[in-house]
Design an enzyme around this catalytic site. Sequence first.
Site, PDB file in Angstrom:
ATOM      1  N   PHE D  50       0.849  -1.184   0.000  1.00  0.00           N
ATOM      2  CA  PHE D  50       0.000   0.000   0.000  1.00  0.00           C
ATOM      3  C   PHE D  50       0.895   1.247   0.000  1.00  0.00           C
ATOM      4  O   PHE D  50       1.888   1.289   0.728  1.00  0.00           O
ATOM      5  CB  PHE D  50      -0.910   0.016   1.220  1.00  0.00           C
ATOM      6  CG  PHE D  50      -1.971  -1.044   1.192  1.00  0.00           C
ATOM      7  CD1 PHE D  50      -3.190  -0.810   0.558  1.00  0.00           C
ATOM      8  CD2 PHE D  50      -1.756  -2.288   1.760  1.00  0.00           C
ATOM      9  CE1 PHE D  50      -4.178  -1.781   0.527  1.00  0.00           C
ATOM     10  CE2 PHE D  50      -2.739  -3.276   1.736  1.00  0.00           C
ATOM     11  CZ  PHE D  50      -3.948  -3.024   1.116  1.00  0.00           C
ATOM     12  N   GLU D  51       0.507   2.265  -0.772  1.00  0.00           N
ATOM     13  CA  GLU D  51       1.407   3.393  -0.997  1.00  0.00           C
ATOM     14  C   GLU D  51       1.822   4.134   0.271  1.00  0.00           C
ATOM     15  O   GLU D  51       2.880   4.734   0.311  1.00  0.00           O
ATOM     16  CB  GLU D  51       0.796   4.380  -1.988  1.00  0.00           C
ATOM     17  CG  GLU D  51      -0.469   5.049  -1.485  1.00  0.00           C
ATOM     18  CD  GLU D  51      -1.047   6.008  -2.525  1.00  0.00           C
ATOM     19  OE1 GLU D  51      -1.928   5.555  -3.257  1.00  0.00           O
ATOM     20  OE2 GLU D  51      -0.630   7.156  -2.597  1.00  0.00           O
ATOM     21  N   ALA D  52       0.992   4.090   1.314  1.00  0.00           N
ATOM     22  CA  ALA D  52       1.345   4.831   2.523  1.00  0.00           C
ATOM     23  C   ALA D  52       2.343   4.083   3.398  1.00  0.00           C
ATOM     24  O   ALA D  52       2.830   4.630   4.378  1.00  0.00           O
ATOM     25  CB  ALA D  52       0.093   5.173   3.322  1.00  0.00           C
TER      26      ALA D  52
END
Lengths: 334, 334, 256, 256
Positions: D50-52
């Site tokens: 996930f990008e975060a």
Amino acid sequence: MDVIEEGKGRLFTDPDPDKARAFFRKKSRKMKNKLMSLKMAVETFVHDGDYLAIGGFGANRTPIAACHEIVRQGRKNMGFAGHTSTHDFQILSAGEVFDRLDIAYIIGLEARGLSQCARKYMQSGKVEISEWTNYSLAARLKAAAMGVPFVPTRNMLGTDTLKHSGAKVVACPFTGKKMTLQPALYPDVSVIHVHEADVFGNCRIKGIMISDDDLARASKHLIITTERLIPNEEIRRDPTSTKIPYYLVDAVCEIPFGAYPGTMPYEYFSDEDHLQAWLKAEKDPEEFKEFLKRNIYNCADNFEYIALNGGVARMYELRMKEFLLHKEAENGGL
Amino acid sequence: MDVIEEGKGRLFTDPDPDKARAFFRKKSRKMKNKLMSLKMAVETFVHDGDYLAIGGFGANRTPIAACHEIVRQGRKNMGFAGHTSTHDFQILSAGEVFDRLDIAYIIGLEARGLSQCARKYMQSGKVEISEWTNYSLAARLKAAAMGVPFVPTRNMLGTDTLKHSGAKVVACPFTGKKMTLQPALYPDVSVIHVHEADVFGNCRIKGIMISDDDLARASKHLIITTERLIPNEEIRRDPTSTKIPYYLVDAVCEIPFGAYPGTMPYEYFSDEDHLQAWLKAEKDPEEFKEFLKRNIYNCADNFEYIALNGGVARMYELRMKEFLLHKEAENGGL
Amino acid sequence: MADYNVMEMMICVAARELEDGSTVGVGTGAPCAAAMLAQKTDAPNLVIMFEAGGVNPILPEMPISVGDSRTFYKAVMASGMCEIMETSCRGFVDYTFLGGAQIDMYGNLNSTIIGDDYDHPKVRLPGSGGANDFASFCWRMMVLTVQDARRFVEKVDFVTTPGWIEGGDSRAKAGLPLDAGPYKIITNMGVMDFEPETKRMRTISVSPGYSFKDIQENCGFELLQGAKIVETMPPTEKELRILREEVDPYRYIIGR
Amino acid sequence: MADYNVMEMMICVAARELEDGSTVGVGTGAPCAAAMLAQKTDAPNLVIMFEAGGVNPILPEMPISVGDSRTFYKAVMASGMCEIMETSCRGFVDYTFLGGAQIDMYGNLNSTIIGDDYDHPKVRLPGSGGANDFASFCWRMMVLTVQDARRFVEKVDFVTTPGWIEGGDSRAKAGLPLDAGPYKIITNMGVMDFEPETKRMRTISVSPGYSFKDIQENCGFELLQGAKIVETMPPTEKELRILREEVDPYRYIIGR
């Protein structure tokens, strides 16, 4: 350094590292008590016209209490960095706090839908904008944290996002390849919500950092809101866990449930009902005005806001959800 | 991108991020068991002619057992990154393992003195060199970790260090200021010593990271030596503490006391007597040959080396020193 | 007057230069002893940073290495090389202490080679380490060294670490961060600063028992003289007691 | 044949594209459901990022946000935005799934504005988020969307996120990482890939009950046709059971 292409988006902050150095030179390095109320922190460090950035991401570990206080104090004409800025963006739009904006992701609340209020404000013509991406804004903070005026990245190339940004494209002198240069972003003031901090501002964060390590380092002034204070001795017992050192920090505010109604990892999950209430209230301007008055303007502080929305009992329900204890209770295990 | 000035030092590795991408594309992403002996790890992943980098810094959390194994297996003609490389440098010089070198700090053992063996090898004409600084090498690893061919820094300017490096100076297109571009350094193989790892290669490191986060990410192949293995479940219990994710790792070797005679924070302090024995032995070539035979060539593995130098009893003395318990015993407290 | 040796003299003088509440990037040895002494005398809020990552430790004893576990003992943060150097580059580090085999009149330092042929040096030295970095980034760079004409030379064999480069505004023109650079050179015989316009080394105080002439005779280039050259205050009893009993009880540094 | 809705169809088809032992960068919603379904069917070793910052979690339920605590529940690492994007840029992420308000024949996506005047858009959309980044860096970008001529347009109002740009070698010429780009477009009516030379969108399979003609009629530009257009395999009973019972029991995604 020949510029092959450059965006026409305006840079709202100066990427000059020597100007930043001159500022940071004067910042105190003393371990002094920085405890204060959030009201005082916002009064002291958040000014009309400043460029503001907010920690967290997508209503996760986002300093919502600080956003309320900024709106409550009526800040205006601020610059703002919108990297997957969701409920915080919705609140700041409701207060019409900013008039210039670095955009990566705004208006939406991810899977929850879109904020009518934020969209309306963005379509009002009142906000000057530059386009970026989530990674570009992260890279811009990283450049500032490194004390250099840019870092190269390989995104944005070939798109209109680049054309409406403030980035520049050059050829790498080692490989000849095109690189996008992301200019350093030094916010005037930022707010980051953390799990634990001492009174000097040494902070611990659990779970994903998002970009808050770089944000803390890039910011000229930094307000920390923390779920709870811990003794300095505890910080020194485990220095590996310190994510933000005290000398970056100007104010430490102890704000339990400071990320509510968003998620605070290992503390409480988001209050989806309350977030839906926001989205619903926005649809009727009159109702929304009342909603804001009740939840922000008429609240003295975050304790009142929490009390208004279910109080500690509700917080413990959200804690149960965060730890998936409701599933254990339902299923006898995951 | 006009180059204002550039060093004449050779780049021993290719900074092209697309070539690195093509390599990393083929690297397995599966969580598979990577446990093997250090002997097998070095046989499999460290080849004559490869460019090698070593984690840790100045005999602290340095994978000494791996350096022994590389020398024992007689690796030659390697490239090497010498960022405050002290006892590891001394060992690799004794084995004449490398013939080209990126220098930041070599030969010395900090406050302990200089290695005659390392100096002699460096003055033999057998080693091609490029000059850098500790931060420049760190920045070069960071560029590789970022997947870009360079990052800008503000060091090295105005010095001969720059002239004998492979860096280039350009003018920043945002500010006009001169920036040193540090070319990405992708080592063919690296070894990092950690506190805890699971069999897949997820690693925890306590205390300072030095540059090992970036080194792990920059390296094409990565061997982990670990003080001890832990269950994957424990990694997943606290994902905030994972410093190196498994997909960067090719081999996991459980090597207790793998940094001896250097310091392993929170485990054991350096064995200053043994380090002095090295420095002393170096002064007489014949004695040094015997010393190496005894401590490296005739040892099957690190357990034998440890047994030869005081065994577990000595390791517990060094543990006492690491935790300053000898002072508590002496003084009744610090 | 107290009895003291050359190293004790230099460490005490250096310690006084460190302002309370400032930050200093140090290596091992005399610089670290000076920083520790400062913390225990007039600068209790001095913040020590080590290049490998230790920030503001409560030093239980002299570290052997700038990366050993003492450098982050009860620290507020155990970080890494990039963190410390980038913090310095961002303008957060006020002082650093460096050394070197050679220094010239502009404070440029050599720790790379001795000899005039780079490819065939008479002696290979360790190299920059973090010296070039700290000297580029920290606001005020200081040097702690013995006064000796073989060290203080007209032209260093290799500029490892930047001082004021060729003097005047040449450091700024080279592109280094503005308004940072060499500040004080502390030797057993005296203290030098740099004349503001030319950036040439200038004697501003001499140690008890020495004259400007002694310093000049042990310097391979012409030194400027300050408008008024004072006598360096010798180590006080208190400084010596703390240095000997608390900072370096095993006399690792001062015993040499 | 099993009974299923449009969303279930797309998720099942998308899940099959994810190779076992590969990495995928996903957002919330249908892409995440597809990745979870893949893990529970043919790709148990699929690694979700996930990008975060969340890396390889054991997802206990559908995340609401790409940064919420589910995205790093029992993960092997909880990192940050730069870590994930730089890992992608370094070539470690094989797949990503994206969406958008508009897509053109080269797979370029618009999620910024609707309207032809940037300064006065008809509708302001959220912007790139991490879409431009993942599309620039991941080897194979896929899109999951409903077939609709208002989405599949001749020219997108704003290129937020790069596809094959103007086709041919224009993506490489723009400077984006080599050999990466749009791979498959999955709609309720069929699956499209891109013709290797021109990089134009090309229909390679159609869903049961639809024809190529249906797809073309719901597309604002001329689609190429694969040498052989097959029928998309509909969701199996097993896929539907897992999707409905384990992946999305509250029907957040599939219930819409």
